[in-house]
Motif scaffolding. Structure first.
Motif, PDB file in Angstrom:
ATOM      1  N   UNK A  82      27.823  -9.483   5.617  1.00 18.00           N
ATOM      2  CA  UNK A  82      28.370 -10.576   6.426  1.00 18.00           C
ATOM      3  C   UNK A  82      27.461 -11.802   6.307  1.00 18.00           C
ATOM      4  N   UNK A  83      27.416 -12.352   5.121  1.00 23.23           N
ATOM      5  CA  UNK A  83      26.505 -13.479   4.879  1.00 23.23           C
ATOM      6  C   UNK A  83      26.867 -14.696   5.725  1.00 23.23           C
ATOM      7  N   UNK A  84      28.157 -14.942   5.929  1.00 26.01           N
ATOM      8  CA  UNK A  84      28.570 -16.099   6.735  1.00 26.01           C
ATOM      9  C   UNK A  84      28.077 -15.979   8.172  1.00 26.01           C
ATOM     10  N   UNK A  85      28.244 -14.791   8.744  1.00 26.10           N
ATOM     11  CA  UNK A  85      27.795 -14.560  10.123  1.00 26.10           C
ATOM     12  C   UNK A  85      26.278 -14.680  10.206  1.00 26.10           C
ATOM     13  N   UNK A  86      25.597 -14.135   9.217  1.00 25.42           N
ATOM     14  CA  UNK A  86      24.127 -14.207   9.194  1.00 25.42           C
ATOM     15  C   UNK A  86      23.659 -15.652   9.100  1.00 25.42           C
ATOM     16  N   UNK A  87      24.367 -16.446   8.326  1.00 24.45           N
ATOM     17  CA  UNK A  87      24.039 -17.867   8.195  1.00 24.45           C
ATOM     18  C   UNK A  87      24.266 -18.580   9.527  1.00 24.45           C
ATOM     19  N   UNK A  88      25.363 -18.257  10.187  1.00 19.80           N
ATOM     20  CA  UNK A  88      25.678 -18.844  11.489  1.00 19.80           C
ATOM     21  C   UNK A  88      24.554 -18.588  12.481  1.00 19.80           C
ATOM     22  N   UNK A  89      23.979 -17.382  12.432  1.00 18.90           N
ATOM     23  CA  UNK A  89      22.917 -16.994  13.358  1.00 18.90           C
ATOM     24  C   UNK A  89      21.539 -17.350  12.816  1.00 18.90           C
ATOM     25  N   UNK A  90      21.514 -18.015  11.676  1.00 19.25           N
ATOM     26  CA  UNK A  90      20.267 -18.537  11.101  1.00 19.25           C
ATOM     27  C   UNK A  90      19.210 -17.441  10.913  1.00 19.25           C
ATOM     28  N   UNK A  91      19.616 -16.360  10.249  1.00 18.21           N
ATOM     29  CA  UNK A  91      18.711 -15.236  10.015  1.00 18.21           C
ATOM     30  C   UNK A  91      17.716 -15.616   8.921  1.00 18.21           C
ATOM     31  N   UNK A  92      16.443 -15.545   9.256  1.00 22.18           N
ATOM     32  CA  UNK A  92      15.384 -15.884   8.301  1.00 22.18           C
ATOM     33  C   UNK A  92      14.653 -14.639   7.802  1.00 22.18           C
ATOM     34  N   UNK A  93      14.696 -13.558   8.593  1.00 20.37           N
ATOM     35  CA  UNK A  93      13.995 -12.324   8.242  1.00 20.37           C
ATOM     36  C   UNK A  93      14.775 -11.141   8.811  1.00 20.37           C
ATOM     37  N   UNK A  94      14.598  -9.984   8.175  1.00 24.04           N
ATOM     38  CA  UNK A  94      15.231  -8.779   8.698  1.00 24.04           C
ATOM     39  C   UNK A  94      14.147  -7.760   9.014  1.00 24.04           C
ATOM     40  N   UNK A  95      14.333  -6.969  10.058  1.00 26.77           N
ATOM     41  CA  UNK A  95      15.435  -7.068  11.028  1.00 26.77           C
ATOM     42  C   UNK A  95      15.199  -8.187  12.045  1.00 26.77           C
ATOM     43  N   UNK A  96      16.295  -8.756  12.515  1.00 23.87           N
ATOM     44  CA  UNK A  96      16.254  -9.691  13.638  1.00 23.87           C
ATOM     45  C   UNK A  96      17.197  -9.143  14.701  1.00 23.87           C
ATOM     46  N   UNK A 106      20.113 -14.869  24.721  1.00 24.02           N
ATOM     47  CA  UNK A 106      19.121 -15.145  25.766  1.00 24.02           C
ATOM     48  C   UNK A 106      17.739 -14.646  25.363  1.00 24.02           C
ATOM     49  N   UNK A 107      17.680 -13.887  24.274  1.00 20.23           N
ATOM     50  CA  UNK A 107      16.387 -13.435  23.783  1.00 20.23           C
ATOM     51  C   UNK A 107      16.548 -13.022  22.321  1.00 20.23           C
ATOM     52  N   UNK A 108      15.400 -12.880  21.653  1.00 21.73           N
ATOM     53  CA  UNK A 108      15.427 -12.592  20.226  1.00 21.73           C
ATOM     54  C   UNK A 108      14.117 -11.911  19.852  1.00 21.73           C
ATOM     55  N   UNK A 109      14.194 -10.994  18.897  1.00 18.49           N
ATOM     56  CA  UNK A 109      13.003 -10.340  18.379  1.00 18.49           C
ATOM     57  C   UNK A 109      13.128 -10.273  16.870  1.00 18.49           C
ATOM     58  N   UNK A 110      12.138 -10.812  16.182  1.00 19.87           N
ATOM     59  CA  UNK A 110      12.124 -10.759  14.720  1.00 19.87           C
ATOM     60  C   UNK A 110      11.094  -9.717  14.298  1.00 19.87           C
ATOM     61  N   UNK A 111      11.537  -8.790  13.450  1.00 19.89           N
ATOM     62  CA  UNK A 111      10.630  -7.764  12.949  1.00 19.89           C
ATOM     63  C   UNK A 111      10.879  -6.405  13.573  1.00 19.89           C
ATOM     64  N   UNK A 112      10.359  -5.375  12.903  1.00 23.74           N
ATOM     65  CA  UNK A 112      10.559  -3.986  13.341  1.00 23.74           C
ATOM     66  C   UNK A 112       9.450  -3.567  14.300  1.00 23.74           C
ATOM     67  N   UNK A 113       9.428  -4.213  15.452  1.00 25.86           N
ATOM     68  CA  UNK A 113       8.387  -3.973  16.441  1.00 25.86           C
ATOM     69  C   UNK A 113       8.926  -3.057  17.543  1.00 25.86           C
ATOM     70  N   UNK A 114       8.696  -1.738  17.390  1.00 25.84           N
ATOM     71  CA  UNK A 114       9.247  -0.764  18.342  1.00 25.84           C
ATOM     72  C   UNK A 114       8.808  -1.017  19.782  1.00 25.84           C
ATOM     73  N   UNK A 115       7.500  -1.190  20.048  1.00 23.98           N
ATOM     74  CA  UNK A 115       7.077  -1.401  21.448  1.00 23.98           C
ATOM     75  C   UNK A 115       7.713  -2.644  22.064  1.00 23.98           C
ATOM     76  N   UNK A 116       7.816  -3.705  21.293  1.00 24.35           N
ATOM     77  CA  UNK A 116       8.387  -4.956  21.817  1.00 24.35           C
ATOM     78  C   UNK A 116       9.894  -4.796  22.070  1.00 24.35           C
TER      79      UNK A 116
END
Length: 132
Positions: A82-96, A106-116
């Protein structure tokens, strides 16, 4: 013999186990957000990729969380499908991970940070419990 498309589908199933719902079309994305809005559910959308090491690492944990926190809708979006949707959400890194209420972030987390990730989910559920 399986085609590579079948292998991709199988691979996505590993990512979308538990109560994680794999989003494969813009229409299903819209439907899920609309359903969550109707049910007053929080949505966590995991934008990931099958080739992404950290995404593979956190996928089983994300699935575990989806089983434990059933009041939250857990979605999975493959950025390559879903590249169009990803572009809409401005994904710069995975996972986001996007945290959505009424279709709005209302919130966002970039990266595979389990504790966060767990901390953010716990905070959401604590607030939800106090508001009941």
């Amino acid at each position: 013999m399986q085609t590579s498309k079948d292998n991709d589908s199988d691979h996505n199933m590993e990512f979308a186990s538990g109560n994680v719902q794999l989003i494969t079309t813009k229409e299903s994305w819209d439907q899920k957000l609309e359903q969550a809005k109707r049910d007053s559910n929080i949505v966590i959308a995991n934008f990931s990729a099958t080739w992404c090491g950290p995404c593979k690492m956190i996928a089983p944990y994300y699935s575990e969380l989806s089983v434990k926190y059933q009041a939250i809708m857990f979605l999975l979006v493959d950025v390559d499908e879903l590249t169009d949707l990803s572009t809409t959400w401005d994904i710069k890194a995975t996972p986001t991970f996007f945290f959505l209420k009424d279709g709005k972030e209302f919130d966002k987390l970039v990266g595979a940070n389990k504790p966060e990730l767990l901390k953010k989910i716990t905070a959401i559920t604590d607030v939800a419990l106090h508001n009941q």
